[in-house]
Design an enzyme around this catalytic site. Structure first.
Site, short mmCIF file in Angstrom:
data_model
loop_
_atom_site.label_atom_id
_atom_site.label_comp_id
_atom_site.label_asym_id
_atom_site.label_seq_id
_atom_site.Cartn_x
_atom_site.Cartn_y
_atom_site.Cartn_z
N LYS A 1 35.29 59.52 45.21
CA LYS A 1 35.10 57.84 45.12
C LYS A 1 34.28 57.30 46.29
O LYS A 1 34.14 56.79 46.38
CB LYS A 1 36.38 57.15 44.20
CG LYS A 1 36.39 57.97 42.99
CD LYS A 1 37.68 57.51 42.43
CE LYS A 1 37.62 58.28 40.95
NZ LYS A 1 39.64 58.01 40.20
N ASP B 1 38.20 50.44 36.39
CA ASP B 1 38.60 52.19 35.56
C ASP B 1 39.22 51.27 33.87
O ASP B 1 38.00 52.40 33.21
CB ASP B 1 40.36 52.37 35.66
CG ASP B 1 39.90 53.96 36.60
OD1 ASP B 1 39.01 54.22 36.87
OD2 ASP B 1 41.19 53.12 37.14
N GLN C 1 45.27 55.81 41.55
CA GLN C 1 44.54 57.20 41.30
C GLN C 1 46.15 57.63 40.01
O GLN C 1 47.15 57.83 41.20
CB GLN C 1 44.79 57.84 42.62
CG GLN C 1 44.31 59.00 41.66
CD GLN C 1 42.72 59.73 41.22
OE1 GLN C 1 41.38 58.80 41.63
NE2 GLN C 1 42.55 60.07 40.10
#
Ligand code: NAP
Length: 282
Positions: free
Chosen positions: A53, A120, A97
């Site tokens: 990422k 997300d 995460q």
């Protein structure tokens, strides 16, 4: 004759476009676009995801702010960090995460991410907005699937789509996106009575199960579009999808491979969401 939808190529093309938009944003707004990535603990897979990422951010010109916290981090510390990122004007997107170490309550942490920074697309607000077909940040993997379909001008209107899997991060938002795109959608899961029968009726199959080569050629209608979200290891430890690709491909009009299909699209859609979040904030 089947055609492969090459996610690697599409992702590369999209990253160039996103990079151009990010550059324009910087010129017009006089500031960087910032993505905060929070990793707690030393889970190997999570470390690889976070590294990828951060790398993608560099590629498109987004400033990544990576926070690596030790496994023993306490709930209060993590919540305090996420709250400060939520308030930080330089941060356009926040990503925690998952999975978090077991002693931490991820639901409480995720609730602290403002809807407009939830790149997300996992929050109840963003899922709710998606269900209502209003503007929102959409979960990256299913949104990537939609981009793959669009890239080949595959119409979903009036088509029968079967989504296998109902997780909050893939199957469920995937089904909502397909409904919003005028498909007639059936969602299958582990309690579905006759999966083969459902699949054989599908013009479009999206497999998000997590079982290697589970979708076999006898389950697929001639000319179907097959999208494979799965990421599994086969009996030889080789990366493979949920679809028995070698045998299924001949029956398809379009199919996505694993690797090189949906996988590369996911992080690209994260970059896309980060840009969109920044552009909406201005
Ligand atoms: P998940 O949370 O484990 O969900 C799997 C779904 O498959 C569940 O809804 C489950 O049904 C259903 N299922 C399991 N066995 C089944 C069966 N025999 N017949 C029909 N349905 C069955 O997994 P996920 O997070 O959605 O991920 C799915 C796959 O996609 C995994 O391989 C994952 O690694 C991969 N993935 C890839 C990407 C990417 O970027 N390419 C991103 C995310 C995930 P129940 O609900 O009834 O249990």
């Amino acid at each position: 004759m089947y055609e492969i939808i090459d996610g690697k190529q599409l992702a590369a093309q999209m990253r160039v476009e996103i990079g151009q938009n990010v550059k324009k944003f910087k010129e017009t707004h006089g500031r960087e676009i910032g993505l905060a990535v929070v990793l707690v603990g030393d889970d190997n897979a999570s470390q690889v995801y976070v590294r990828n990422k951060v790398k993608a951010c560099e590629e498109v010109g987004v400033k990544s702010l990576a926070y690596y916290l030790p496994a023993e981090t306490q709930q209060e510390e993590l919540e305090s960090l996420v709250s400060s990122l939520a308030a930080d004007k330089a941060v356009d997107g926040i990503l925690v995460q998952l999975p978090l170490p077991k002693h931490l309550d991820s639901e409480r942490v995720l609730k602290l991410i403002p809807t407009e920074k939830d790149v997300d697309g996992f929050s109840a607000e963003n899922i709710g907005k998606l269900a209502m077909n209003t503007e929102c940040l959409v979960a990256c993997t299913p949104n990537g699937v939609m981009k793959m379909l669009e890239s080949k001008n595959i119409s979903t209107k009036g088509k029968k789509a079967v989504v296998i899997g109902r997780s909050n991060i893939v199957g469920r938002p995937m089904a909502l996106l397909l409904i919003n795109a005028d498909a007639t959608v059936t969602v299958c899961h582990s309690k579905t009575k006759d999966l083969k029968k459902e699949c054989l009726e599908a013009d479009i199959i999206v497999a998000a199960i997590g079982k290697a080569k589970f979708i076999t050629a006898d389950m697929v209608k001639e000319g179907a579009v097959v999208i494979d979200v799965g990421m599994n290891r086969d009996e030889n430890g080789k990366l493979c999808g949920d679809v028995d690709y070698e045998n299924v491909k001949e029956k398809c009009s379009y199919i996505t491979p694993v690797p090189g299909g949906v996988g590369p699209m996911t992080i690209t859609m994260l970059m896309y969401n980060t840009y969109v979040a920044a552009a909406r904030r201005g």
